[in-house]
Design a protein around this motif. Structure first.
Motif, PDB file in Angstrom:
ATOM      1  N   GLY A 145    -103.934 -59.336 -80.581  1.00 39.68           N
ATOM      2  CA  GLY A 145    -103.655 -60.648 -80.000  1.00 39.68           C
ATOM      3  C   GLY A 145    -103.023 -60.492 -78.623  1.00 39.68           C
ATOM      4  N   THR A 164     -99.792 -59.676 -78.251  1.00 41.52           N
ATOM      5  CA  THR A 164     -98.502 -59.008 -78.487  1.00 41.52           C
ATOM      6  C   THR A 164     -98.294 -57.817 -77.544  1.00 41.52           C
ATOM      7  OG1 THR A 164     -99.479 -57.494 -80.113  1.00 41.52           O
ATOM      8  CG2 THR A 164     -98.580 -59.565 -80.959  1.00 41.52           C
ATOM      9  N   ASN A 180    -102.691 -63.785 -97.816  1.00 46.88           N
ATOM     10  CA  ASN A 180    -101.772 -64.445 -96.878  1.00 46.88           C
ATOM     11  C   ASN A 180    -100.373 -63.854 -96.988  1.00 46.88           C
ATOM     12  OD1 ASN A 180    -103.911 -66.044 -96.191  1.00 46.88           O
ATOM     13  ND2 ASN A 180    -103.109 -67.937 -97.066  1.00 46.88           N
ATOM     14  N   GLU A 191    -100.258 -60.554 -95.197  1.00 44.29           N
ATOM     15  CA  GLU A 191    -100.229 -60.782 -93.745  1.00 44.29           C
ATOM     16  C   GLU A 191     -98.824 -61.194 -93.308  1.00 44.29           C
ATOM     17  OE1 GLU A 191    -101.784 -59.700 -90.947  1.00 44.29           O
ATOM     18  OE2 GLU A 191    -103.643 -60.568 -91.696  1.00 44.29           O
ATOM     19  N   GLU A 192     -98.194 -62.019 -94.150  1.00 43.85           N
ATOM     20  CA  GLU A 192     -96.823 -62.458 -93.877  1.00 43.85           C
ATOM     21  C   GLU A 192     -95.867 -61.258 -93.875  1.00 43.85           C
ATOM     22  OE1 GLU A 192     -94.138 -65.497 -96.280  1.00 43.85           O
ATOM     23  OE2 GLU A 192     -96.167 -66.263 -95.928  1.00 43.85           O
ATOM     24  N   LEU A 198     -97.718 -60.828 -89.140  1.00 47.74           N
ATOM     25  CA  LEU A 198     -98.776 -61.128 -88.166  1.00 47.74           C
ATOM     26  C   LEU A 198     -99.496 -62.455 -88.440  1.00 47.74           C
ATOM     27  CD1 LEU A 198    -100.217 -57.524 -87.725  1.00 47.74           C
ATOM     28  CD2 LEU A 198     -98.820 -58.807 -86.096  1.00 47.74           C
ATOM     29  N   THR A 199     -98.899 -63.281 -89.304  1.00 44.44           N
ATOM     30  CA  THR A 199     -99.544 -64.553 -89.650  1.00 44.44           C
ATOM     31  C   THR A 199     -99.865 -65.386 -88.415  1.00 44.44           C
ATOM     32  OG1 THR A 199     -98.338 -64.531 -91.741  1.00 44.44           O
ATOM     33  CG2 THR A 199     -99.302 -66.631 -91.079  1.00 44.44           C
ATOM     34  N   ASP A 200     -98.965 -65.399 -87.443  1.00 41.80           N
ATOM     35  CA  ASP A 200     -99.174 -66.230 -86.254  1.00 41.80           C
ATOM     36  C   ASP A 200     -99.896 -65.492 -85.119  1.00 41.80           C
ATOM     37  OD1 ASP A 200     -97.864 -68.257 -87.571  1.00 41.80           O
ATOM     38  OD2 ASP A 200     -95.899 -67.668 -86.813  1.00 41.80           O
ATOM     39  N   VAL A 201    -100.196 -64.217 -85.330  1.00 41.84           N
ATOM     40  CA  VAL A 201    -100.866 -63.416 -84.293  1.00 41.84           C
ATOM     41  C   VAL A 201    -102.375 -63.384 -84.509  1.00 41.84           C
ATOM     42  CG1 VAL A 201    -101.102 -61.072 -83.347  1.00 41.84           C
ATOM     43  CG2 VAL A 201     -98.828 -61.979 -83.892  1.00 41.84           C
ATOM     44  N   LEU A 228    -106.669 -66.328 -91.011  1.00 46.19           N
ATOM     45  CA  LEU A 228    -106.240 -65.594 -92.202  1.00 46.19           C
ATOM     46  C   LEU A 228    -107.446 -65.373 -93.104  1.00 46.19           C
ATOM     47  CD1 LEU A 228    -102.963 -67.609 -92.783  1.00 46.19           C
ATOM     48  CD2 LEU A 228    -103.091 -65.211 -92.079  1.00 46.19           C
ATOM     49  N   ASP A 265    -107.603 -67.581 -96.330  1.00 42.45           N
ATOM     50  CA  ASP A 265    -107.932 -68.982 -96.049  1.00 42.45           C
ATOM     51  C   ASP A 265    -109.405 -69.153 -95.678  1.00 42.45           C
ATOM     52  OD1 ASP A 265    -105.296 -69.513 -96.478  1.00 42.45           O
ATOM     53  OD2 ASP A 265    -104.811 -70.056 -94.411  1.00 42.45           O
TER      54      ASP A 265
END
Length: 224
Positions: free
Chosen positions: A14, A16, A161, A164-165, A169-172, A176, A179
């Motif tokens: 992403g 980052t 999920n 990932e949490e 990196l959930t928001d990167v 998902l 999902d």
């Protein structure tokens, strides 16, 4: 028996500023499951050449017997350094296709037209398709002959999920895996976080996380 393994060419996590790529165990474990079974393995990636290795998968605590074997296997390293360009590959002559994960595929393989074409060809000809951890991201766009999403109505798994949490990196990530599979109509299943969990539905094999890599490859072989 000819198996095509498709790796990511994407190395940016992403925005980052950190690196990503393929996850070493998710390549090495299936590679040796296939190799030890006598399969001929072809490696490909969108850009060809050396795919980027996720540095997090190369730390001491991430090593396994398979990754250590790979590190002392010059022939395998050479093969990995010279992956074919995905656009030059057709499904001709391959018995199965397998996608190792790592976060990279979320960015490139999920959107790759050549990958989509290959997956749809393998599905249409009822040949085994495998993907582990983040690699089920490659099932975002492929469709069945009737236009429905490839995973629609099929039992599938992939990186959860909650996993990932746990890696923060959930928001990167662009989406998902859990999902997306559910949104595409997949019957998403999961085991405990970080434990081996593999789902087989027809010729589709999916593994949840790095620990599921070898088992997913073995299940793929059983279909051949």
């Amino acid at each position: 028996m000819n198996i095509l393994m498709v790796l990511t060419s994407h190395d940016q996590l992403g925005d980052t500023g950190k690196k990503t790529g393929f996850w070493l165990e998710e390549f090495a474990a299936p590679y040796y499951v296939f190799k030890d079974a006598g399969a001929k393995i072809t490696l490909a990636s969108p850009k060809g050449g050396q795919p980027p290795l996720d540095p997090s998968s190369d730390t001491e605590d991430a090593q396994t017997d398979d990754t250590r074997r790979f590190k002392s296997d010059e022939a395998a390293q050479q093969q990995l350094a010279n992956t074919a360009k995905l656009s030059t590959i057709t499904d001709d002559g391959f018995d199965a296709i397998f996608y190792p994960g790592g976060h990279g595929p979320l960015w490139d393989l999920a959107e790759d037209g050549d990958s989509r074409t290959l997956i749809e060809s393998f599905a249409a000809s009822d040949r085994p398709i495998g993907a582990v951890c983040h690699a089920p991201a490659v099932f975002r766009d492929p469709s069945n002959a009737d236009g429905s999403p490839l995973v629609s109505g099929k039992k599938v798994t992939g990186f959860t999920n909650t996993e990932e949490e746990a890696v923060g990196l959930t928001d990167v990530v662009p989406f998902l895996v859990e999902d997306m599979l559910i949104e595409n109509g997949g019957e998403y299943r999961k085991g405990d976080d970080w434990a081996s969990f593999v789902v087989v539905d027809g010729k589709l094999v999916t593994g949840q996380n790095p620990a599921s890599s070898a088992e997913a490859a073995r299940k793929l072989l059983e279909l051949l």
